[in-house]
Design an enzyme around this catalytic site. Structure first.
Site, PDB file in Angstrom:
ATOM      1  CE  LYS A 246      -3.977   2.162   2.180  1.00  0.00           C
ATOM      2  NZ  LYS A 246      -3.530   3.506   1.779  1.00  0.00           N
ATOM      3  NE  ARG A 251      -6.553   3.397  -7.170  1.00  0.00           N
ATOM      4  CZ  ARG A 251      -7.660   2.951  -6.591  1.00  0.00           C
ATOM      5  NH1 ARG A 251      -8.071   3.460  -5.439  1.00  0.00           N
ATOM      6  NH2 ARG A 251      -8.358   1.979  -7.153  1.00  0.00           N
ATOM      7  NE  ARG A 266      -9.855   8.467  -3.276  1.00  0.00           N
ATOM      8  CZ  ARG A 266      -9.690   7.612  -2.283  1.00  0.00           C
ATOM      9  NH1 ARG A 266      -8.500   7.118  -2.040  1.00  0.00           N
ATOM     10  NH2 ARG A 266     -10.699   7.254  -1.525  1.00  0.00           N
ATOM     11  CD  GLU A 295      -1.561   5.338  -4.152  1.00  0.00           C
ATOM     12  OE1 GLU A 295      -1.477   6.049  -3.151  1.00  0.00           O
ATOM     13  OE2 GLU A 295      -2.613   4.789  -4.519  1.00  0.00           O
ATOM     14  CG  PHE A 334      -2.825  -1.322  -8.026  1.00  0.00           C
ATOM     15  CD1 PHE A 334      -4.174  -1.153  -8.239  1.00  0.00           C
ATOM     16  CD2 PHE A 334      -2.114  -0.319  -7.387  1.00  0.00           C
ATOM     17  CE1 PHE A 334      -4.820  -0.006  -7.823  1.00  0.00           C
ATOM     18  CE2 PHE A 334      -2.744   0.840  -6.967  1.00  0.00           C
ATOM     19  CZ  PHE A 334      -4.115   1.000  -7.183  1.00  0.00           C
ATOM     20  NE  ARG A 405     -14.611   3.578   1.530  1.00  0.00           N
ATOM     21  CZ  ARG A 405     -13.444   4.180   1.283  1.00  0.00           C
ATOM     22  NH1 ARG A 405     -12.317   3.523   1.501  1.00  0.00           N
ATOM     23  NH2 ARG A 405     -13.404   5.416   0.825  1.00  0.00           N
TER      24      ARG A 405
END
EC number: 6.5.1.1
Length: 550
Positions: A246, A251, A266, A295, A334, A405
């Protein structure tokens, strides 16, 4: 549709608190709207003018609006400001002022919804200092033709803060109900085009129009989000899991088609001009047409630099070459959402990962896949030792769900209690800080409304207070003594010792020892902590305290 009819719908919604009731009211209004009215109605009822992916900005701040109200009502500017300060609500203050105006427009016309939209989008296209007079003139003409009730919602829309509690989820359900289509199709279309206004227009055509929508380059998609959890819980629920570092960066979403490439933040803002070096790295890394999720971090001496170093690059608009020399940016990719004309978000993560490794290679974020808790724990410690925030845990069989989320992505990082909260007010500082804001009122969200939670006065350096003042000085919408209220547009990450039940704030809670951690430029006020999640934190905190005392 007349704007007066839209205002009546808003007034009805403003007096409702139940989500199902709101869905019913909106779903009744949608079927009778013309195709060109549907996108406008849907965006307006959420307090927006443009789709989330659009780079267009209205460019009317509180001060320009106040001047437009003054001219439309034929009153002094001091009268406008005083009334707004008394009301604490720009919309209701404008309603009161227009109800008592003495100046009559000789060319009065009934405002139509699409006419208002066209005038506002015309305002957004005007740039430069000399355009301010023209923006005021157009806003003044609209307000001059508005009834008091229309003025309430017109003023709020101009500030893009409608304050009636209608969020995306409510509107999605209303669209499905109004046009009798499956809510999953509405969600599919929303994930692809990121504009509920356009989704409503397609839903009117029928389910086929919704299902035919696909992700395309240069039309940014909301990014999938993670929630908090545990390594043990993820392995217990899913067995094999994927662990990735992380990163403490920003982002991004990278879009490439042919020789053209752009990057989005983001918040879906186009940041290509600020990051030409990152675009160049990724463009050279793949020959395919792609949409990538990742990121970007700042690197110095092979170690990641603090988050604020990355933000400085994202904000930069001038002297880019100099900034590239000072701060080296490295992308870590990712996920892949689109490849050579094919939408990939419904594929399992492990399949997307295989395609990603084939397509990009060099900048793909490292990953460990295991069912062993100790292996995942070691990856977590390796991430911390390398200077990163922690790890992300992902379910290999999971799809990519834009803007959601969920439990398919879990973040693991050291226990630090922080909340992302919207800044809605402040008090002026004292002594050497009298020229800047000294303490800040921050809020969580509940059903689309901002709910005051705490004040934050510690953790700021003098330099940070000056930076925050510069960001907020033009967002002031009312003043009462030393208190100011803001148009909500800035997010703070706030640390705290514990949550306490408190009648002081509308949220019913307060933060013990709140302290400023950092500005979250990468988040907007729709992404802040919810009141529901704060209640959950309080319950977990109470259980931990009980366990400790036993």
């Amino acid at each position: 549709m007349l704007f007066s009819e839209f205002a009546q719908v808003c007034e009805e919604l403003e007096h409702l608190s139940g989500r199902l009731d709101m869905i019913e009211v909106i779903s009744r209004a949608l079927p009778d709207l013309a195709p060109d009215e549907l996108p406008v109605f849907v965006r307006f009822v959420m307090g927006r003018i443009f789709p989330d992916w659009s780079a267009q900005k209205l460019g009317i701040g509180p001060n320009l609006l106040y001047e437009a109200v003054r001219q439309a009502a034929g009153v002094k500017l001091e009268t406008v400001i005083t009334r707004i300060n008394q009301q604490g609500d720009v919309g209701r203050a404008v309603e009161d002022i227009l109800a008592k105006k003495t100046q009559v427009s000789w060319s009065h016309q009934d405002l139509e919804l699409v006419y208002v939209y066209n005038k506002l989008t015309g305002i957004s296209s005007r740039g430069g200092v000399t355009s301010q007079k023209e923006k005021i003139r157009i806003a003044m003409l609209l307000l001059g033709d508005a009834s008091p009730l229309e003025g309430r919602y017109l003023a709020r829309i101009m500030l893009e803060e409608l304050r009636i509690g209608v969020g995306e989820g409510t509107v999605r359900e209303a669209i499905a109900k109004a046009f009798m289509v499956d809510s999953a199709l509405v969600e599919h279309a929303m994930q692809a085009i990121n504009d509920l206004g356009e989704v409503a227009r397609l839903a009117k055509k029928g389910p086929t129009a919704l299902s035919d929508v696909h992700i395309t380059p240069f039309h940014p998609v909301k990014m999938m989000l993670a929630q908090q959890g545990t390594i043990a819980g993820m392995i217990e629920d899913h067995g094999e899991i994927a662990a990735e570092y992380k990163y403490d960066g920003s982002r991004f979403q990278f879009h490439k088609e042919g020789a053209k490439a752009r990057m989005y933040s983001r918040r879906l803002e186009d940041v290509s001009e600020a990051l030409p070096d990152v675009i160049d790295l990724l463009s050279k890394a793949t020959s395919h047409d792609v949409i990538l999720d990742g990121e970007v971090i700042a690197i110095k001496d092979d170690r990641p630099m603090p988050f604020q170093s990355v933000l400085r690059r994202f904000r930069r608009r001038h002297d880019i070459a100099e900034a590239q020399e000072a701060i080296r940016m490295v992308p870590n990719v990712f996920d892949i959402l689109y490849l050579d004309g094919e939408t990939l978000i419904d594929l399992p993560f492990f399949e997307r990962r295989k395609k990603l490794e084939t397509v990009v290679g060099k900048f793909v974020a490292p990953q460990v896949v295991s069912t062993d808790p100790q292996t995942i724990e070691q990856t977590y410690h390796d991430a911390l030792a390398a200077g990163h925030e922690g790890i992300m845990l992902k379910v290999p069989a999971s799809p990519y769900t834009p803007g959601q989320r969920g439990k398919n992505w879990i973040k693991i990082k050291p226990e630090v209690d922080t909340l992302d909260l919207a800044v809605i007010g402040a008090e002026w500082g004292e002594g050497k800080r009298a020229h800047v804001f000294g303490s800040f009122l921050v809020a969580c969200q509940d059903q689309g409304k901002l709910i005051p939670l705490s004040r934050v006065a510690t953790g700021f350096s003098d330099e940070q207070l000056t930076e925050v003042y510069d960001l907020l000085k033009d967002a002031v919408i009312s003043r009462t003594g030393k208190e100011v209220r803001f148009e909500p547009e800035l997010v703070f990450e706030v640390g705290y010792a514990e949550l306490q039940v408190s009648p002081t704030y509308d949220a019913g809670f307060a933060l013990r020892f709140p302290r400023f951690i950092r500005i979250r430029d990468d988040k907007d006020t729709t992404e802040i902590e919810t009141l529901e999640s704060i209640r959950g934190r309080y319950q977990r905190q109470a259980k931990s305290a009980q366990a400790y005392t036993k």
